[in-house]
Write a protein that holds these residues in place. Sequence first.
Motif, PDB file in Angstrom:
ATOM      1  N   PRO A  88      -4.191 -74.158 -65.252  1.00  0.00           N
ATOM      2  CA  PRO A  88      -3.559 -73.968 -63.942  1.00  0.00           C
ATOM      3  C   PRO A  88      -3.360 -75.293 -63.205  1.00  0.00           C
ATOM      4  CG  PRO A  88      -5.887 -73.455 -63.809  1.00  0.00           C
ATOM      5  CD  PRO A  88      -5.600 -73.716 -65.267  1.00  0.00           C
ATOM      6  N   ASN A  89      -2.310 -75.344 -62.445  1.00  0.00           N
ATOM      7  CA  ASN A  89      -2.041 -76.521 -61.607  1.00  0.00           C
ATOM      8  C   ASN A  89      -2.706 -76.306 -60.249  1.00  0.00           C
ATOM      9  OD1 ASN A  89      -1.056 -78.791 -60.356  1.00  0.00           O
ATOM     10  ND2 ASN A  89       1.060 -78.052 -60.221  1.00  0.00           N
ATOM     11  N   LEU A  90      -4.024 -76.381 -60.233  1.00  0.00           N
ATOM     12  CA  LEU A  90      -4.761 -76.088 -59.008  1.00  0.00           C
ATOM     13  C   LEU A  90      -4.546 -77.144 -57.936  1.00  0.00           C
ATOM     14  CD1 LEU A  90      -8.182 -74.751 -60.379  1.00  0.00           C
ATOM     15  CD2 LEU A  90      -6.187 -73.455 -59.615  1.00  0.00           C
ATOM     16  N   GLU A  91      -4.190 -78.378 -58.348  1.00  0.00           N
ATOM     17  CA  GLU A  91      -3.951 -79.429 -57.357  1.00  0.00           C
ATOM     18  C   GLU A  91      -2.799 -79.059 -56.415  1.00  0.00           C
ATOM     19  OE1 GLU A  91      -4.410 -79.895 -60.548  1.00  0.00           O
ATOM     20  OE2 GLU A  91      -6.375 -80.889 -60.471  1.00  0.00           O
ATOM     21  N   LEU A  92      -1.934 -78.179 -56.906  1.00  0.00           N
ATOM     22  CA  LEU A  92      -0.821 -77.725 -56.078  1.00  0.00           C
ATOM     23  C   LEU A  92      -1.321 -77.033 -54.816  1.00  0.00           C
ATOM     24  CD1 LEU A  92       2.269 -77.361 -55.888  1.00  0.00           C
ATOM     25  CD2 LEU A  92       2.018 -75.250 -57.185  1.00  0.00           C
ATOM     26  N   LEU A  93      -2.486 -76.404 -54.922  1.00  0.00           N
ATOM     27  CA  LEU A  93      -3.046 -75.696 -53.771  1.00  0.00           C
ATOM     28  C   LEU A  93      -3.283 -76.638 -52.593  1.00  0.00           C
ATOM     29  CD1 LEU A  93      -5.686 -73.394 -55.514  1.00  0.00           C
ATOM     30  CD2 LEU A  93      -3.469 -72.730 -54.613  1.00  0.00           C
ATOM     31  N   ALA A  94      -3.802 -77.813 -52.890  1.00  0.00           N
ATOM     32  CA  ALA A  94      -4.105 -78.770 -51.827  1.00  0.00           C
ATOM     33  C   ALA A  94      -2.850 -79.180 -51.072  1.00  0.00           C
ATOM     34  CB  ALA A  94      -4.803 -79.992 -52.411  1.00  0.00           C
ATOM     35  N   SER A  95      -1.746 -79.342 -51.792  1.00  0.00           N
ATOM     36  CA  SER A  95      -0.496 -79.748 -51.127  1.00  0.00           C
ATOM     37  C   SER A  95       0.098 -78.614 -50.306  1.00  0.00           C
ATOM     38  CB  SER A  95       0.517 -80.223 -52.172  1.00  0.00           C
ATOM     39  OG  SER A  95       0.913 -79.158 -53.031  1.00  0.00           O
ATOM     40  N   ILE A  96      -0.169 -77.380 -50.700  1.00  0.00           N
ATOM     41  CA  ILE A  96       0.355 -76.223 -49.958  1.00  0.00           C
ATOM     42  C   ILE A  96      -0.404 -76.016 -48.653  1.00  0.00           C
ATOM     43  CG2 ILE A  96       0.552 -73.693 -50.013  1.00  0.00           C
ATOM     44  CD1 ILE A  96       1.126 -73.923 -53.002  1.00  0.00           C
ATOM     45  N   GLU A  97      -1.703 -76.353 -48.656  1.00  0.00           N
ATOM     46  CA  GLU A  97      -2.579 -76.127 -47.503  1.00  0.00           C
ATOM     47  C   GLU A  97      -2.532 -74.665 -47.055  1.00  0.00           C
ATOM     48  OE1 GLU A  97      -1.483 -78.896 -44.475  1.00  0.00           O
ATOM     49  OE2 GLU A  97      -2.393 -80.604 -45.509  1.00  0.00           O
ATOM     50  N   PRO A  98      -2.929 -73.761 -47.932  1.00  0.00           N
ATOM     51  CA  PRO A  98      -2.826 -72.322 -47.612  1.00  0.00           C
ATOM     52  C   PRO A  98      -3.850 -71.881 -46.574  1.00  0.00           C
ATOM     53  CG  PRO A  98      -4.008 -72.635 -49.661  1.00  0.00           C
ATOM     54  CD  PRO A  98      -3.525 -73.992 -49.261  1.00  0.00           C
ATOM     55  N   ASP A  99      -3.527 -70.784 -45.901  1.00  0.00           N
ATOM     56  CA  ASP A  99      -4.482 -70.140 -44.991  1.00  0.00           C
ATOM     57  C   ASP A  99      -5.379 -69.179 -45.770  1.00  0.00           C
ATOM     58  OD1 ASP A  99      -3.329 -71.230 -42.500  1.00  0.00           O
ATOM     59  OD2 ASP A  99      -1.606 -70.005 -43.058  1.00  0.00           O
ATOM     60  N   LEU A 100      -4.835 -68.655 -46.874  1.00  0.00           N
ATOM     61  CA  LEU A 100      -5.574 -67.687 -47.676  1.00  0.00           C
ATOM     62  C   LEU A 100      -5.234 -67.862 -49.148  1.00  0.00           C
ATOM     63  CD1 LEU A 100      -7.270 -65.049 -48.064  1.00  0.00           C
ATOM     64  CD2 LEU A 100      -5.132 -63.776 -47.702  1.00  0.00           C
ATOM     65  N   VAL A 101      -6.278 -67.821 -49.994  1.00  0.00           N
ATOM     66  CA  VAL A 101      -6.089 -67.793 -51.445  1.00  0.00           C
ATOM     67  C   VAL A 101      -6.772 -66.539 -51.968  1.00  0.00           C
ATOM     68  CG1 VAL A 101      -6.466 -68.941 -53.641  1.00  0.00           C
ATOM     69  CG2 VAL A 101      -6.063 -70.315 -51.590  1.00  0.00           C
ATOM     70  N   ILE A 102      -6.004 -65.714 -52.688  1.00  0.00           N
ATOM     71  CA  ILE A 102      -6.535 -64.475 -53.258  1.00  0.00           C
ATOM     72  C   ILE A 102      -6.821 -64.721 -54.729  1.00  0.00           C
ATOM     73  CG2 ILE A 102      -6.104 -62.037 -53.702  1.00  0.00           C
ATOM     74  CD1 ILE A 102      -4.059 -62.113 -51.393  1.00  0.00           C
ATOM     75  N   VAL A 103      -8.096 -64.747 -55.080  1.00  0.00           N
ATOM     76  CA  VAL A 103      -8.530 -64.991 -56.446  1.00  0.00           C
ATOM     77  C   VAL A 103      -8.919 -63.653 -57.075  1.00  0.00           C
ATOM     78  CG1 VAL A 103     -10.171 -66.256 -57.903  1.00  0.00           C
ATOM     79  CG2 VAL A 103      -9.392 -67.253 -55.740  1.00  0.00           C
ATOM     80  N   GLY A 104      -8.831 -63.584 -58.411  1.00  0.00           N
ATOM     81  CA  GLY A 104      -9.255 -62.361 -59.076  1.00  0.00           C
ATOM     82  C   GLY A 104      -8.980 -62.404 -60.557  1.00  0.00           C
ATOM     83  N   GLN A 105      -9.714 -61.628 -61.295  1.00  0.00           N
ATOM     84  CA  GLN A 105      -9.557 -61.422 -62.727  1.00  0.00           C
ATOM     85  C   GLN A 105      -9.392 -62.730 -63.506  1.00  0.00           C
ATOM     86  OE1 GLN A 105      -8.470 -57.571 -64.083  1.00  0.00           O
ATOM     87  NE2 GLN A 105      -6.699 -58.392 -65.130  1.00  0.00           N
ATOM     88  N   ARG A 106      -8.188 -63.070 -63.981  1.00  0.00           N
ATOM     89  CA  ARG A 106      -8.021 -64.239 -64.839  1.00  0.00           C
ATOM     90  C   ARG A 106      -8.441 -65.546 -64.165  1.00  0.00           C
ATOM     91  NH1 ARG A 106      -3.737 -60.838 -66.361  1.00  0.00           N
ATOM     92  NH2 ARG A 106      -3.580 -60.517 -68.616  1.00  0.00           N
ATOM     93  N   PHE A 107      -8.330 -65.614 -62.854  1.00  0.00           N
ATOM     94  CA  PHE A 107      -8.631 -66.866 -62.148  1.00  0.00           C
ATOM     95  C   PHE A 107      -9.998 -66.858 -61.465  1.00  0.00           C
ATOM     96  CE2 PHE A 107      -4.135 -67.130 -62.783  1.00  0.00           C
ATOM     97  CZ  PHE A 107      -3.844 -68.485 -62.841  1.00  0.00           C
TER      98      PHE A 107
END
Length: 341
Positions: A113-132
């Motif tokens: 996964p390209n998790l570094e992308l999350l930092a650039s998005i600066e999300p308010d919420l991340v929904i994790v589950g199952q495969r991740f």
Amino acid sequence: MKPFKFTALTAILAGSLALTACSNTSNEPANAGAANSNTANTSAPATVEITDAHGTVTVPVNPKKVVALDNRTFETLSSWDIELAAVPKDVMPADSPYVADEAVQNIGNHREPNLELLASIEPDLVIVGQRFAGFYEDIKKLVPNAAVIDLNFDVSAEAGTPGANLVNGLKDATTNLGKIFDKEDEAVKLTADFDKAIEAAKSAYNGTDKIMSVVVSAGEIGFSAPHSGRVWGPLYEVFGWTSALEVNNASSDHQGDDISVEAIAQSNPDWIFVLDRDAAVSAESDSVPAQDVIDNAPALKNTTAITKGQIVYAPNDTYTNESIETFMELFDNLAAALAKQ
């Protein structure tokens, strides 16, 4: 004298009423302004507490930037018109609106996964589950200012009762999403419809027919054992199915257990329930449809299930779309097929 006193009193009362009318020209009660003021000052809650796989998490209601990684949530979020900033497009149904939307960024898949992308998005919420779910701690470190919720639930026998875990897990996840996105009425209806679908499929089963569940992958038929795996296994308990075959040390492998087709045939199932893994993850030219594999398996041709045409296929996208809606569709298909016997 009496008529005179009555007329004077009437005039005084009339004047008093006129003054009252002038002081309140609207149709509202005298204290309506105060009530309206209180209502104006009352706003919807800004946050809600969610219980996820790790405990209690405070989540903003109607968050602006949302990243969803749990394949059990995509269809529900899409049906509620929830905008997402990023999803793992590589492990999603091709017809998902989020996959087609170029504005939704691609996290990739759960293996790389390209998790570094999350930092650039600066999300308010991340929904994790199952495969991740295994990346939960990494994600929390990458986006420390975001609410991160893990809706993963374990359906393995080690975690408790597989059937109950599946049913309650899907319902709890739906309820939590309803709270977060101000869709509580929709969530209530969805879980109620889910319960009805379960009851219909349970009522349609006669309690004695022998069930064989399989996973077809790369042209091979794998045995999907009762109580194991994410789709068929837990359903034996939910619906009280009688298994045509019991295998010691069965696994939850996504391609099914390596049991010979001859052994499957010798169990002579009354019904065969099929999950086509390739239909969800392969291009059409790269895979053989599960129905062709089942129909062209010589060892199976004399089984009761084949001779009576008693075969049910899970929706094609089940492997990558294990949403509550997918299971409802599957249960409806089972109920319709079993009711015809």
